[in-house]
Scaffold this motif. Structure first.
Motif, PDB file in Angstrom:
ATOM      1  N   VAL A 170      -9.091   2.860   9.537  1.00 30.11           N
ATOM      2  CA  VAL A 170     -10.184   2.335  10.186  1.00 30.11           C
ATOM      3  C   VAL A 170     -11.035   3.194  11.231  1.00 30.11           C
ATOM      4  O   VAL A 170     -12.066   3.225  11.393  1.00 30.11           O
ATOM      5  CB  VAL A 170      -9.874   0.864  10.762  1.00 30.11           C
ATOM      6  N   THR A 195     -15.150  -2.819   7.195  1.00 28.37           N
ATOM      7  CA  THR A 195     -14.710  -1.970   8.240  1.00 28.37           C
ATOM      8  C   THR A 195     -13.717  -1.368   8.069  1.00 28.37           C
ATOM      9  O   THR A 195     -13.512   0.154   8.254  1.00 28.37           O
ATOM     10  CB  THR A 195     -14.816  -2.591   9.549  1.00 28.37           C
ATOM     11  N   ARG A 229     -15.817   3.354   1.262  1.00 29.54           N
ATOM     12  CA  ARG A 229     -14.508   3.438   2.058  1.00 29.54           C
ATOM     13  C   ARG A 229     -13.266   3.030   1.276  1.00 29.54           C
ATOM     14  O   ARG A 229     -12.272   3.547   1.180  1.00 29.54           O
ATOM     15  CB  ARG A 229     -14.644   2.450   3.335  1.00 29.54           C
ATOM     16  N   ARG A 267     -12.226   6.504  22.063  1.00 29.00           N
ATOM     17  CA  ARG A 267     -11.920   7.001  21.002  1.00 29.00           C
ATOM     18  C   ARG A 267     -12.796   7.038  19.952  1.00 29.00           C
ATOM     19  O   ARG A 267     -12.966   8.170  19.277  1.00 29.00           O
ATOM     20  CB  ARG A 267     -10.640   6.419  20.339  1.00 29.00           C
ATOM     21  N   TYR A 323     -23.236   2.608  20.107  1.00 32.44           N
ATOM     22  CA  TYR A 323     -22.032   1.682  20.079  1.00 32.44           C
ATOM     23  C   TYR A 323     -21.887   0.880  21.375  1.00 32.44           C
ATOM     24  O   TYR A 323     -20.869   0.242  21.648  1.00 32.44           O
ATOM     25  CB  TYR A 323     -20.654   2.686  19.801  1.00 32.44           C
ATOM     26  N   HIS A 373     -21.206   5.053   8.601  1.00 30.17           N
ATOM     27  CA  HIS A 373     -21.697   3.959   9.388  1.00 30.17           C
ATOM     28  C   HIS A 373     -22.852   3.421   8.701  1.00 30.17           C
ATOM     29  O   HIS A 373     -23.728   3.879   8.173  1.00 30.17           O
ATOM     30  CB  HIS A 373     -21.870   4.213  10.864  1.00 30.17           C
TER      31      HIS A 373
END
Ligand SMILES: Nc1ncnc2c1ncn2[C@@H]1O[C@H](COP(=O)(O)OP(=O)(O)OP(=O)(O)O)[C@@H](O)[C@H]1O
Length: 151
Positions: A111, A93, A104, A62, A51, A117
């Motif tokens: 979120v 997302t 999703r 987080r 990331y 991913h």
């Protein structure tokens, strides 16, 4: 491309909620081929590298903590235009923007707990596959144009 590859990872919430089988089934039925998979506890350093582009965002810490909070199922999927199509199958997302029928859209509302991913471009796919897998962990499979037509 025809033998394009993408990196998908079922996040700890997807694993904990026993959605692994359903998610794999969606990609198999669609016509993609699983060429690498491992269930693993991702290290903090791996997740920070994964990331890296989001390091300045307020939710970065987080996010890294959430991704390390349980096992993830790291996978490489292969097939025609798989990067773009997998993103469509994931949904947006933010699950609130994801249509029913997407992963999703069907399975989550938050979120910061969005199940899975998927690489957002062929360049990120290459980077992420190299980050999560050694070359010898990936099955060599080449579909040719004729097998797509006649199979
Ligand atoms: N506002 C936010 N609050 C909390 N977490 C967020 C937020 N925005 C994004 N995230 C988390 O960071 C991840 C990466 O964000 P990004 O903007 O790269 O979206 P994405 O490419 O759709 O997601 P992913 O990389 O997980 O497929 C998201 O999947 C989500 O888990």
């Amino acid at each position: 491309g025809i033998n394009e590859r993408t990196f998908l990872a079922i996040k700890p919430d997807g694993y904990q909620r026993r959605l692994v089988g359903d998610i794999i089934r969606r990609f198999e039925r669609k016509g993609f081929r699983l060429v690498a998979m491992k269930l693993m506890q991702a290290s903090e350093s791996l997740l920070k590298e994964h990331y890296f582009d989001l390091r300045d965002r307020p939710f970065y810490n987080r996010l890294v903590k959430y991704m390390g909070s349980g096992p993830v199922v790291a996978m490489v999927w292969q097939g025609l235009d798989v990067v773009k199509t997998a993103r469509l199958m994931l949904g947006e997302t933010n699950p609130a923007d994801s249509l029913p029928g997407t992963i999703r859209g069907d399975f989550c509302v938050d979120v910061s707990r969005n199940i899975i991913h998927g690489s957002d471009s062929r360049e990120s796919a290459q980077r992420e596959i190299a980050l999560w897998f050694r070359p010898d962990e990936i099955v060599c499979w080449q579909d040719n144009a004729e097998s797509w037509i006649y199979e």
